[in-house]
Design a protein around this motif. Structure first.
Motif, short mmCIF file in Angstrom:
data_model
loop_
_atom_site.label_atom_id
_atom_site.label_comp_id
_atom_site.label_asym_id
_atom_site.label_seq_id
_atom_site.Cartn_x
_atom_site.Cartn_y
_atom_site.Cartn_z
N ARG A 1 0.82 -1.22 0.00
CA ARG A 1 0.00 0.00 0.00
C ARG A 1 0.85 1.27 0.00
O ARG A 1 0.42 2.31 -0.47
CB ARG A 1 -0.94 -0.02 1.21
CG ARG A 1 -2.08 0.95 1.16
CD ARG A 1 -3.11 0.70 2.25
NE ARG A 1 -3.86 -0.52 2.04
CZ ARG A 1 -4.98 -0.59 1.33
NH1 ARG A 1 -5.47 0.50 0.78
NH2 ARG A 1 -5.61 -1.73 1.17
N GLY B 1 -17.64 -2.29 3.64
CA GLY B 1 -17.06 -1.63 2.48
C GLY B 1 -18.00 -1.80 1.30
O GLY B 1 -19.04 -2.46 1.40
N SER B 2 -17.65 -1.22 0.19
CA SER B 2 -18.54 -1.28 -0.96
C SER B 2 -18.05 -2.32 -1.94
O SER B 2 -18.05 -3.51 -1.64
CB SER B 2 -18.62 0.11 -1.62
OG SER B 2 -17.32 0.57 -1.96
N THR B 3 -17.60 -1.90 -3.09
CA THR B 3 -17.26 -2.85 -4.16
C THR B 3 -15.76 -3.03 -4.35
O THR B 3 -15.33 -3.55 -5.36
CB THR B 3 -17.89 -2.39 -5.49
OG1 THR B 3 -17.41 -1.07 -5.78
CG2 THR B 3 -19.39 -2.37 -5.40
N GLU B 4 -14.95 -2.62 -3.36
CA GLU B 4 -13.49 -2.74 -3.54
C GLU B 4 -13.08 -4.20 -3.71
O GLU B 4 -12.17 -4.51 -4.46
CB GLU B 4 -12.75 -2.13 -2.34
CG GLU B 4 -11.24 -2.13 -2.53
CD GLU B 4 -10.49 -1.41 -1.43
OE1 GLU B 4 -9.27 -1.65 -1.32
OE2 GLU B 4 -11.10 -0.62 -0.69
N SER C 1 -0.48 -1.19 -6.81
CA SER C 1 -1.05 -2.30 -7.58
C SER C 1 0.01 -3.00 -8.42
O SER C 1 0.01 -4.23 -8.54
CB SER C 1 -2.18 -1.80 -8.48
OG SER C 1 -3.25 -1.30 -7.69
N ARG D 1 -6.20 -7.15 0.27
CA ARG D 1 -6.24 -5.78 -0.25
C ARG D 1 -4.85 -5.16 -0.15
O ARG D 1 -4.45 -4.63 0.88
CB ARG D 1 -7.26 -4.96 0.53
CG ARG D 1 -8.69 -5.41 0.27
CD ARG D 1 -9.67 -4.90 1.30
NE ARG D 1 -9.91 -3.47 1.22
CZ ARG D 1 -10.77 -2.83 2.02
NH1 ARG D 1 -11.43 -3.48 2.96
NH2 ARG D 1 -10.96 -1.54 1.90
N ASP E 1 -14.45 -8.14 4.97
CA ASP E 1 -14.26 -7.18 3.88
C ASP E 1 -13.33 -7.66 2.78
O ASP E 1 -13.21 -6.99 1.75
CB ASP E 1 -13.67 -5.88 4.44
CG ASP E 1 -12.21 -6.04 4.82
OD1 ASP E 1 -11.37 -5.29 4.29
OD2 ASP E 1 -11.88 -6.93 5.61
N ASP E 2 -12.64 -8.81 2.95
CA ASP E 2 -11.55 -9.13 2.05
C ASP E 2 -11.61 -10.59 1.62
O ASP E 2 -12.40 -11.38 2.14
CB ASP E 2 -10.21 -8.81 2.73
CG ASP E 2 -9.09 -8.48 1.74
OD1 ASP E 2 -9.28 -8.70 0.52
OD2 ASP E 2 -8.03 -8.01 2.18
#
Length: 280
Positions: A157, A248-251, A163, A188, A221-222
């Protein structure tokens, strides 16, 4: 899918609605199980700076006495999650359980102690090779090695291109894991090397059997939470109601698409827990 602050959301699926009704009808048989990072704590660039959302402990302390059990299931060492969560010595959380290292470690609030196995030798060997692997692939600058005792993780991160660093390291770290009898757990912008045989699904299923749960809520979330989602789906097929919550949303679309309810990160999880405590 979504929620308003401190109002119970309506699950998007019939299985989710059935599970929420079961939890509300018989809370004394319900287990509330939660991931830590990204669910109770915001994702931060430095994992050592992660702390539970300020409302998490009050919400859990209000909810825990009304349900069969609250369990935090995390890839972190159990003691670290307890410290970063602020879970020790909190009135109302006397029976909280933290299952660390995907269930390989366990901290019980009632004793305040951690039960843990000896580290896997492959983790020690892989940890020694990691700096060289990162250097060889030009990914040393900006990456962060997190020591987890029973596992070791590489975070990208803080890299200049997170990425790209993640993509460059995935195959070399998978090969390193294989050489030492480990598995690679992607997340993530984090790649974790850990022993096989334990995941959040195994940990959750074993704990639910132990306490004789009549219903369960699991929030995550992951990608590492998908085995727990699968465990809840298996329980649902066996007649045990289960509610799946995406923090969380769409991550991480794989999590969002399988959830009955999606809430906006740890703040949304806190609102959901607060509403649930108020509704019981």
């Amino acid at each position: 899918m979504g929620s308003q602050p401190h109002l119970l959301p309506t699950p998007a699926t019939s299985a989710g609605r059935e599970a929420l009704a079961a939890i509300l009808a018989a809370p004394e048989r319900a287990v509330i199980a939660l991931d830590f990072d990204g669910t109770l704590a915001e994702i931060v660039p430095d994992p050592e700076q992660a702390r539970a959302h300020p409302g998490a402990v009050p919400a859990l302390a209000a909810l825990a006495p009304k349900v069969a059990s609250v369990a935090v299931i995390t890839g972190r060492p159990a003691g670290v999650a307890v410290r970063y969560g602020g879970f020790a010595g909190v009135p109302g959380l006397e029976h909280l359980v933290v299952l660390g290292h995907y269930g390989a470690e366990r901290w019980d609030a009632v004793t305040g102690t951690v039960a843990a196995p000896a580290p896997h030798p492959g983790v020690t060997a892989a940890r020694a090779e990691l700096p060289g692997v990162l250097d060889a692939h030009g990914a040393w600058r900006g990456t962060w090695i997190e020591e987890k005792g029973q596992a070791v993780a590489v975070h990208t991160r803080r890299a200049a291109d997170p990425s790209a660093a993640y993509a460059a390291l995935r195959d070399p770290l998978a090969a390193l894991a294989t050489r030492h009898g480990l598995i690679l757990e992607p997340g993530r912008l984090v790649l974790e090397l850990r022993p096989p045989g334990m995941d959040k699904g195994v940990a959750l299923a074993e704990y639910l059997r132990e306490v004789g749960a009549g219903s369960v809520l699991y929030a995550g979330d992951d990608l590492g939470d998908l085995p727990a989602f699968a465990a809840v789906e298996k329980l649902r097929s066996d007649g045990v109601p289960g509610l799946l919550v995406c923090s969380g949303s769409t991550e991480v679309p794989e999590v969002w698409e399988r959830a009955d309810v999606a809430v906006p990160g740890p703040a949304g999880v806190v609102s959901l827990l607060t509403a649930l405590a108020a509704g019981l």
